[in-house]
Design a protein around this motif. Sequence first.
Motif, PDB file in Angstrom:
ATOM      1  N   THR A 174       0.811  -1.224   0.000  1.00  0.00           N
ATOM      2  CA  THR A 174       0.000   0.000   0.000  1.00  0.00           C
ATOM      3  C   THR A 174       0.841   1.270   0.000  1.00  0.00           C
ATOM      4  OG1 THR A 174      -1.731  -1.194   1.210  1.00  0.00           O
ATOM      5  CG2 THR A 174      -1.860   1.210   1.176  1.00  0.00           C
ATOM      6  N   GLN A 177       2.756   2.197  -3.106  1.00  0.00           N
ATOM      7  CA  GLN A 177       1.848   2.665  -4.146  1.00  0.00           C
ATOM      8  C   GLN A 177       1.499   4.134  -3.941  1.00  0.00           C
ATOM      9  OE1 GLN A 177       0.847   1.325  -6.892  1.00  0.00           O
ATOM     10  NE2 GLN A 177      -0.709   2.801  -7.489  1.00  0.00           N
ATOM     11  N   LYS A 178       1.367   4.566  -2.691  1.00  0.00           N
ATOM     12  CA  LYS A 178       1.077   5.974  -2.408  1.00  0.00           C
ATOM     13  C   LYS A 178       2.231   6.870  -2.853  1.00  0.00           C
ATOM     14  CE  LYS A 178      -2.815   4.840  -0.643  1.00  0.00           C
ATOM     15  NZ  LYS A 178      -4.041   5.040  -1.470  1.00  0.00           N
ATOM     16  N   GLU A 181       2.011   7.274  -6.591  1.00  0.00           N
ATOM     17  CA  GLU A 181       0.960   8.203  -7.011  1.00  0.00           C
ATOM     18  C   GLU A 181       1.402   9.655  -6.821  1.00  0.00           C
ATOM     19  OE1 GLU A 181      -2.421   7.026  -4.766  1.00  0.00           O
ATOM     20  OE2 GLU A 181      -2.753   5.171  -5.897  1.00  0.00           O
ATOM     21  N   GLN A 288     -14.191   7.520   2.797  1.00  0.00           N
ATOM     22  CA  GLN A 288     -14.882   7.694   1.525  1.00  0.00           C
ATOM     23  C   GLN A 288     -15.886   8.835   1.586  1.00  0.00           C
ATOM     24  OE1 GLN A 288     -13.078   6.431  -0.599  1.00  0.00           O
ATOM     25  NE2 GLN A 288     -14.105   4.666  -1.484  1.00  0.00           N
ATOM     26  N   GLN A 346      -7.303  16.959  -5.293  1.00  0.00           N
ATOM     27  CA  GLN A 346      -6.846  15.575  -5.347  1.00  0.00           C
ATOM     28  C   GLN A 346      -5.379  15.469  -4.939  1.00  0.00           C
ATOM     29  OE1 GLN A 346      -7.513  13.834  -9.186  1.00  0.00           O
ATOM     30  NE2 GLN A 346      -7.243  11.751  -8.463  1.00  0.00           N
ATOM     31  N   LYS A 350      -3.505  13.247  -2.130  1.00  0.00           N
ATOM     32  CA  LYS A 350      -2.425  12.322  -2.487  1.00  0.00           C
ATOM     33  C   LYS A 350      -1.124  12.680  -1.766  1.00  0.00           C
ATOM     34  CE  LYS A 350      -3.757  10.660  -7.081  1.00  0.00           C
ATOM     35  NZ  LYS A 350      -3.365  10.578  -8.501  1.00  0.00           N
ATOM     36  N   GLU A 825      -7.263  -3.225  -0.793  1.00  0.00           N
ATOM     37  CA  GLU A 825      -7.070  -1.775  -0.801  1.00  0.00           C
ATOM     38  C   GLU A 825      -7.629  -1.164  -2.082  1.00  0.00           C
ATOM     39  OE1 GLU A 825      -5.543   2.125   0.145  1.00  0.00           O
ATOM     40  OE2 GLU A 825      -5.853   0.355   1.395  1.00  0.00           O
ATOM     41  N   GLN A 826      -7.391  -1.826  -3.206  1.00  0.00           N
ATOM     42  CA  GLN A 826      -7.889  -1.314  -4.483  1.00  0.00           C
ATOM     43  C   GLN A 826      -9.411  -1.346  -4.536  1.00  0.00           C
ATOM     44  OE1 GLN A 826      -5.813   0.004  -7.048  1.00  0.00           O
ATOM     45  NE2 GLN A 826      -4.498  -0.094  -5.251  1.00  0.00           N
ATOM     46  N   THR A 830      -9.773   2.544  -4.211  1.00  0.00           N
ATOM     47  CA  THR A 830      -9.588   2.955  -5.609  1.00  0.00           C
ATOM     48  C   THR A 830     -10.796   2.627  -6.471  1.00  0.00           C
ATOM     49  OG1 THR A 830      -7.214   2.553  -5.314  1.00  0.00           O
ATOM     50  CG2 THR A 830      -8.026   2.836  -7.563  1.00  0.00           C
ATOM     51  N   GLN A 833     -13.846   4.774  -5.693  1.00  0.00           N
ATOM     52  CA  GLN A 833     -13.697   6.144  -6.190  1.00  0.00           C
ATOM     53  C   GLN A 833     -13.784   6.195  -7.703  1.00  0.00           C
ATOM     54  OE1 GLN A 833     -10.080   7.710  -4.519  1.00  0.00           O
ATOM     55  NE2 GLN A 833     -10.842   7.670  -2.413  1.00  0.00           N
ATOM     56  N   TYR A 834     -13.141   5.253  -8.366  1.00  0.00           N
ATOM     57  CA  TYR A 834     -13.168   5.251  -9.828  1.00  0.00           C
ATOM     58  C   TYR A 834     -14.563   4.955 -10.370  1.00  0.00           C
ATOM     59  CZ  TYR A 834      -8.093   5.637 -10.329  1.00  0.00           C
ATOM     60  OH  TYR A 834      -6.809   6.082 -10.316  1.00  0.00           O
TER      61      TYR A 834
END
Length: 854
Positions: A174, A177-178, A181, A288, A346, A350, A825-826, A830, A833-834
């Motif tokens: 995780t 990956q942050k 981004e 969220q 955003q 991030k 986590e995705q 993710t 949100q997507y």
Amino acid sequence: DPIFRKGALQKKDKSVEAQMTKNDLYQTPKDDEAALLNAKFWKLYKKTNGNFLRTLWHLAAPTFVPGGFCQLAALASQLAVPICVMQLLKALEASFATSGGGNILEETLPYVLLIFFLSITNAFCTQRYQFLSYQSGIVIRTAVTSAIYEHSLRLTPKGREGLTSGNVTNLVATDTQKLFEVFQDGHMIWSAPIAILIVVAFLLLIIGPSCLVGAAILIGLVPLSKKVAYTVVKIRSKRVAVADERIEIITSMLQGIKGTKLNNYEDQFESRVTEARQREMKLVRKEQTVWAITLVIRVITPVLSSYATFATYVLVSEDHIMTASVVFTLAMLFNMLKFPLNQAGQLLSKAALGVQAMQRISQFIVRESKEHSPGTDISEGSDSTVLEVKNGEFYVGSESAEASSDANEDNNQGSSGFTLSGINFNVARGEVLAVVGEVASGKSTLIQGLLGDTRSSGDTIVTTLGNLSVAGQTPFILSNTVRENIIFGSKFEEDRYERVLDACCLKTDLISWPAGDLTEIGERGVTMSGGQKARVSVARAVYANPDVALFDDILSALDAGTSQRLFENLFENVSDSNGLLHNSGVVLVTHAVHVLQRVSKILILNRGECIFHGTWEELQSFEPKNELHKAKIEAMRSSLQFGTNDDEAISVKEERSDVKTAASSAMAKHTDAQKGETMTIEEREHGISALGIWLLWFKYAGGVSFITVQIFLMTLDRGSYVAIDWWLSTWTASAGQSITVFGVEFPNQLDGQSAQYPYLIVYAILVAANFIFLTARSQWAVHGGIRACQRVFSTMTRRVLHAPMSYFDTTPLGRILNRFTYDVEQVDITLSQYMSIFIIACSWLVAGQVGMPH
């Protein structure tokens, strides 16, 4: 180009073989290989005196800085386009005003060509900027992931305190990956504010100080966005802690899945995981919800800013009226503000998550660890000595603990702890030091101390020369072929490999297996017996040709005949130049006291103390002063006199006769590898996700009721947004005449400032309605995603827990863990949100198609 050709064929041929895989891609550049980036990371980390942020900067700078110049060029071309459009419109107006449009081509062509050139420049620079930013992110993620893995292997006992496997898994899955981004969109941190300032300057030139009201709203919402982003960070820090706990429970469950199945513990584990998951979902719901608020802020900010600007413009002076030229220009500029404003919100989120991830990884990196090389300073005059221990004192549990008779070296969780002291010895090449003693005397603690895996006193000096290998009581088995488990990444030498197989009594087993040494071993060696796993572990340690070899009670898992033959092959004549370990110093922990007269040196432990160190001959004449120690020595001598040498000789003879029948090579051909495959290949979908997957998400999100309410709210949201544009168009039509809308008459704008009030009131009502509907549809969408991820996780957990053992025997543990870490986590964050953004994009598309003809 072969990649383009195969990519084109995918549309015609839908078979799996025709799909593009990673094997079709070009090789990774050497500068981006994980091993090189890992070495570069540690070099820079030391050079910057442990400054993690500066280390990341030096790693990313070669690609990140050029990406910044590309972003600057792209930004300049984007901002130049409105100026060119404005000049183009002025040229058109002047041409029609002076000559009726006669010279229109000559006057406007330069601006058209310039706009085309700027658009092309913007496209190329944006693409290059995105590529370099992605490359920077990949470099950072690869380097940090490799560094985390390496550092986790070098942690000292103190460094491992309070650390769980869930913590490390979360860092890799995780937090890296942050960081990726952040570097992916990092240049927007400076380019977005610049774009906003330049657009505000343009607005100031066009309509004067009236635009400052709208700009003030934009600036005023920045602290609000920062506050929201900080809230997300606080929530995520709590969520990550709970996720670590959940991952730790799942890891423990999967590592002991056989015990879970045999004892019917599935329901108990499921309840524990569910309880942790419920606490995690509360925090996911909060995170969220806050994210949905940021989404509302990003969309509503330009609308509020436009309203404030238009209201101020028409109210400060009676001469200011809403005309098509003013509205069109301002709308174009405010539309340009949408992207940097959206990105700003955003990016704050991030960047905040990236800073938190960096702090977590940095805290892990600074944990105490062993150096790459424990040291090479062996005492003078000991050229052949490869291992030396002086003033050895090792602790398990409390450092102040004294050795006690009931101390348990395998489970020292009590308050008293365990201490092993008085250790002084050295081992030279070609020597075997046998370590013996009763259960809980400190034998395994000694091995852990030599490896640096347990705490030691400040006076303890453990010095090794060269490489070290170890075979423990619990064999470490990879989910791979027998051959890969033995060579373990070393260079394959067929002759030495054959000799190791023979010495470790593995040939008979390999010949009986379907693919010989290319037979795949199940996860954690579940397809092998305990003796087979022990011999594979020993074979790995021997094949490595180490300078120091540590063997922790490896003979206990073998039958008498096999252990005798393995001892003879490896340890009895270790000083022989033809022996596999003749170049190694060997420490052999054993309960088999009958082998003591066949080794070089003996070390006897009792209740955490060394009571003897010397040769077999010295042991015969050794008379300890302590009566307890004397009794132990006498008992050991007595057991040697009544050894079962005759029975063992028969076992060895039978074993040798069996090996003669298997004298041929146990190595399999590569063509036989498929016969020994036990692990399933991970399934992979190609192309666009199937419609059923999309429908499944909507089903888990709430089904028909969710879709119905979402469509209704989106209709109201987009309807109110289109109504705002329609009302602005209607407003401009009232310049010079009164208008009637739905039976209501609105005055002429030229009648004074009071004539503007009805238009502003309707405008405000539409903005307020848009805000309400926007908030409702955003929250409804993300909460649908929360319901979906909750159902996906609970279903996955239940199915994995109740899967048959054959599933765990053929599925790597890492693949299952990946589903419960990165993939969760995705799905939790993710995907939710997507999918929300996808729903919004669909509503924009429909609204555009409906509103465009009008």
